[in-house]
Design a protein around this motif. Structure first.
Motif, PDB file in Angstrom:
ATOM      1  N   ASN A   1      -7.514  -7.574  10.992  1.00  0.00           N
ATOM      2  CA  ASN A   1      -7.521  -7.262  12.428  1.00  0.00           C
ATOM      3  C   ASN A   1      -6.524  -6.168  12.812  1.00  0.00           C
ATOM      4  O   ASN A   1      -6.393  -5.839  13.988  1.00  0.00           O
ATOM      5  CB  ASN A   1      -7.285  -8.537  13.261  1.00  0.00           C
ATOM      6  CG  ASN A   1      -5.899  -9.128  13.057  1.00  0.00           C
ATOM      7  OD1 ASN A   1      -4.935  -8.415  12.808  1.00  0.00           O
ATOM      8  ND2 ASN A   1      -5.780 -10.441  13.163  1.00  0.00           N
ATOM      9  N   GLY A   2      -5.818  -5.622  11.822  1.00  0.00           N
ATOM     10  CA  GLY A   2      -4.932  -4.486  12.103  1.00  0.00           C
ATOM     11  C   GLY A   2      -3.510  -4.875  12.474  1.00  0.00           C
ATOM     12  O   GLY A   2      -2.674  -4.007  12.693  1.00  0.00           O
ATOM     13  N   ALA A   3      -3.214  -6.181  12.543  1.00  0.00           N
ATOM     14  CA  ALA A   3      -1.851  -6.607  12.872  1.00  0.00           C
ATOM     15  C   ALA A   3      -0.888  -6.237  11.746  1.00  0.00           C
ATOM     16  O   ALA A   3       0.289  -5.979  11.981  1.00  0.00           O
ATOM     17  CB  ALA A   3      -1.813  -8.114  13.127  1.00  0.00           C
ATOM     18  N   VAL A   4      -1.397  -6.230  10.514  1.00  0.00           N
ATOM     19  CA  VAL A   4      -0.602  -5.795   9.369  1.00  0.00           C
ATOM     20  C   VAL A   4      -1.199  -4.491   8.865  1.00  0.00           C
ATOM     21  O   VAL A   4      -2.349  -4.459   8.438  1.00  0.00           O
ATOM     22  CB  VAL A   4      -0.626  -6.848   8.237  1.00  0.00           C
ATOM     23  CG1 VAL A   4       0.131  -6.340   7.018  1.00  0.00           C
ATOM     24  CG2 VAL A   4      -0.045  -8.169   8.716  1.00  0.00           C
ATOM     25  N   LYS A   5      -0.427  -3.424   9.002  1.00  0.00           N
ATOM     26  CA  LYS A   5      -0.911  -2.124   8.540  1.00  0.00           C
ATOM     27  C   LYS A   5      -0.274  -1.818   7.198  1.00  0.00           C
ATOM     28  O   LYS A   5       0.898  -1.475   7.123  1.00  0.00           O
ATOM     29  CB  LYS A   5      -0.562  -1.040   9.562  1.00  0.00           C
ATOM     30  CG  LYS A   5      -1.403  -1.173  10.811  1.00  0.00           C
ATOM     31  CD  LYS A   5      -1.236  -0.011  11.746  1.00  0.00           C
ATOM     32  CE  LYS A   5      -2.217  -0.089  12.901  1.00  0.00           C
ATOM     33  NZ  LYS A   5      -2.202  -1.371  13.619  1.00  0.00           N
ATOM     34  N   LEU A   6      -1.054  -1.964   6.161  1.00  0.00           N
ATOM     35  CA  LEU A   6      -0.537  -1.730   4.820  1.00  0.00           C
ATOM     36  C   LEU A   6      -0.357  -0.238   4.585  1.00  0.00           C
ATOM     37  O   LEU A   6      -1.289   0.534   4.752  1.00  0.00           O
ATOM     38  CB  LEU A   6      -1.496  -2.301   3.778  1.00  0.00           C
ATOM     39  CG  LEU A   6      -1.333  -3.771   3.415  1.00  0.00           C
ATOM     40  CD1 LEU A   6      -2.124  -4.091   2.169  1.00  0.00           C
ATOM     41  CD2 LEU A   6       0.122  -4.148   3.216  1.00  0.00           C
TER      42      LEU A   6
ATOM     43  N   ASN B   1       8.377   4.648  -1.478  1.00  0.00           N
ATOM     44  CA  ASN B   1       8.103   3.550  -2.409  1.00  0.00           C
ATOM     45  C   ASN B   1       8.222   2.184  -1.743  1.00  0.00           C
ATOM     46  O   ASN B   1       8.586   1.191  -2.366  1.00  0.00           O
ATOM     47  CB  ASN B   1       9.037   3.633  -3.623  1.00  0.00           C
ATOM     48  CG  ASN B   1       8.489   2.827  -4.794  1.00  0.00           C
ATOM     49  OD1 ASN B   1       7.272   2.674  -4.930  1.00  0.00           O
ATOM     50  ND2 ASN B   1       9.366   2.295  -5.612  1.00  0.00           N
ATOM     51  N   LYS B   2       7.960   2.155  -0.448  1.00  0.00           N
ATOM     52  CA  LYS B   2       8.001   0.876   0.262  1.00  0.00           C
ATOM     53  C   LYS B   2       6.601   0.530   0.761  1.00  0.00           C
ATOM     54  O   LYS B   2       6.414  -0.109   1.778  1.00  0.00           O
ATOM     55  CB  LYS B   2       8.969   0.964   1.457  1.00  0.00           C
ATOM     56  CG  LYS B   2      10.419   0.971   1.037  1.00  0.00           C
ATOM     57  CD  LYS B   2      10.870  -0.415   0.605  1.00  0.00           C
ATOM     58  CE  LYS B   2      12.323  -0.408   0.148  1.00  0.00           C
ATOM     59  NZ  LYS B   2      12.659  -1.584  -0.656  1.00  0.00           N
ATOM     60  N   PHE B   3       5.641   1.029   0.038  1.00  0.00           N
ATOM     61  CA  PHE B   3       4.264   0.808   0.449  1.00  0.00           C
ATOM     62  C   PHE B   3       3.667  -0.367  -0.309  1.00  0.00           C
ATOM     63  O   PHE B   3       4.295  -0.936  -1.216  1.00  0.00           O
ATOM     64  CB  PHE B   3       3.434   2.075   0.187  1.00  0.00           C
ATOM     65  CG  PHE B   3       3.543   2.575  -1.217  1.00  0.00           C
ATOM     66  CD1 PHE B   3       2.772   2.030  -2.231  1.00  0.00           C
ATOM     67  CD2 PHE B   3       4.449   3.579  -1.527  1.00  0.00           C
ATOM     68  CE1 PHE B   3       2.883   2.482  -3.527  1.00  0.00           C
ATOM     69  CE2 PHE B   3       4.558   4.041  -2.836  1.00  0.00           C
ATOM     70  CZ  PHE B   3       3.788   3.493  -3.836  1.00  0.00           C
ATOM     71  N   GLY B   4       2.471  -0.708   0.078  1.00  0.00           N
ATOM     72  CA  GLY B   4       1.739  -1.748  -0.644  1.00  0.00           C
ATOM     73  C   GLY B   4       2.486  -3.061  -0.646  1.00  0.00           C
ATOM     74  O   GLY B   4       2.955  -3.532   0.375  1.00  0.00           O
ATOM     75  N   LEU B   5       2.641  -3.636  -1.832  1.00  0.00           N
ATOM     76  CA  LEU B   5       3.242  -4.959  -1.935  1.00  0.00           C
ATOM     77  C   LEU B   5       4.745  -4.943  -1.670  1.00  0.00           C
ATOM     78  O   LEU B   5       5.337  -5.968  -1.357  1.00  0.00           O
ATOM     79  CB  LEU B   5       2.961  -5.551  -3.315  1.00  0.00           C
ATOM     80  CG  LEU B   5       1.487  -5.642  -3.705  1.00  0.00           C
ATOM     81  CD1 LEU B   5       1.331  -6.376  -5.027  1.00  0.00           C
ATOM     82  CD2 LEU B   5       0.660  -6.323  -2.617  1.00  0.00           C
ATOM     83  N   ASN B   6       5.367  -3.767  -1.788  1.00  0.00           N
ATOM     84  CA  ASN B   6       6.804  -3.669  -1.519  1.00  0.00           C
ATOM     85  C   ASN B   6       7.104  -3.471  -0.039  1.00  0.00           C
ATOM     86  O   ASN B   6       8.267  -3.422   0.363  1.00  0.00           O
ATOM     87  CB  ASN B   6       7.418  -2.493  -2.299  1.00  0.00           C
ATOM     88  CG  ASN B   6       7.366  -2.741  -3.792  1.00  0.00           C
ATOM     89  OD1 ASN B   6       7.442  -3.880  -4.242  1.00  0.00           O
ATOM     90  ND2 ASN B   6       7.196  -1.682  -4.560  1.00  0.00           N
ATOM     91  N   GLN B   7       6.073  -3.326   0.740  1.00  0.00           N
ATOM     92  CA  GLN B   7       6.261  -3.073   2.173  1.00  0.00           C
ATOM     93  C   GLN B   7       6.967  -4.252   2.843  1.00  0.00           C
ATOM     94  O   GLN B   7       6.600  -5.408   2.657  1.00  0.00           O
ATOM     95  CB  GLN B   7       4.904  -2.861   2.822  1.00  0.00           C
ATOM     96  CG  GLN B   7       4.983  -2.465   4.278  1.00  0.00           C
ATOM     97  CD  GLN B   7       3.610  -2.144   4.833  1.00  0.00           C
ATOM     98  OE1 GLN B   7       2.731  -1.678   4.099  1.00  0.00           O
ATOM     99  NE2 GLN B   7       3.403  -2.407   6.101  1.00  0.00           N
TER     100      GLN B   7
END
Ligand code: ZN
Ligand code: ZN
Ligand code: ZN
Ligand code: ZN
Length: 224
Positions: free
Chosen positions: A86-91, A100-106
């Motif tokens: 629903n867009g509440a979490v924008k990966l 390097n704080k993207f994806g699973l490290n976000q």
């Protein structure tokens, strides 16, 4: 019409004021001095991002997670999946975050622990990837199923609530109850005693004395 006629027409005084002056439709375009005629107009560079414009679907949420190396997609937190859907979490992806704080490290949130330890805890996507969607089991016992803890020695497990709404609260689990029976990966209900009615899809409060759906059981009064 001879070329001298055209030249004289171009020098005719043009009335100033509102409205288009007569014959202006055929007025030749001004050529900027020094500019090359018929030079190709430079196209604006198109800014491309990898973020899909189309709304996410359950399938694209799974595909996005798989692209980040996530396995066992069926076990991934529905609360997290619903938030992505629903867009509440924008990966963030490598394209729009070079840190390097993207994806699973976000990082989703940094807040103080919900227990007396009070340590600051940072929660990344990885920390809640396999968080169970129900915190009501053993919440008074240090939340053994929780996947996040602070550095405190005696810290009970922390449940991260309402990821599906992008709120990210820390809780012992008593108030973490993400309904997986609702459509689109479900939604958070809050109190662990809230139940989903399989007949009408409404939710109702289940006490230790039991209790049924307010909508389906007309005799039952709705809790205020
Ligand atoms: Zn703690
Ligand atoms: Zn539900
Ligand atoms: Zn939720
Ligand atoms: Zn019902």
């Amino acid at each position: 019409m001879s070329s001298s006629d055209q030249a004289s027409a171009a020098t005719l005084p043009v009335k100033r004021g509102r409205g288009r002056p007569k014959g202006s439709r055929n007025k030749p375009k001004e050529v900027v001095s020094g500019g090359k005629e018929n030079a190709p107009v430079a196209k604006k560079p198109r800014i491309t991002t990898k973020t899909p414009k189309a709304p996410m679907t359950k399938k694209t949420v799974d595909e996005l997670l798989a692209s980040l190396g996530v396995q066992n997609l069926g076990k991934v937190s529905r609360c997290l999946k619903a938030g992505i859907l629903n867009g509440a979490v924008k990966l963030l992806t490598p394209e729009n975050d070079p840190g390097n704080k993207f994806g699973l490290n976000q990082v989703l949130v940094t807040d103080s622990c919900c227990y007396e330890c009070g340590e600051d805890v940072t929660c990344t996507v990885r920390d809640v990837l396999y968080q169970p969607d129900y915190g009501g089991n053993g919440y008074g016992d240090g939340a053994p199923n929780a996947t996040l803890k602070c550095e405190g020695e005696d810290c009970g497990g922390i449940f991260v609530t309402e990821i599906c709404r992008g709120v990210f609260g820390y809780d012992s689990g008593k108030f973490f109850n993400h309904c997986t029976k609702c459509p689109q990966f479900g939604r958070c209900l809050g109190d662990y005693r809230e139940c989903h009615c399989s007949k009408c899809g409404d939710h109702f409060f289940m006490t230790s004395f039991g209790g049924g759906c307010y909508t389906c059981d007309k005799k039952r009064k709705r809790r205020i």
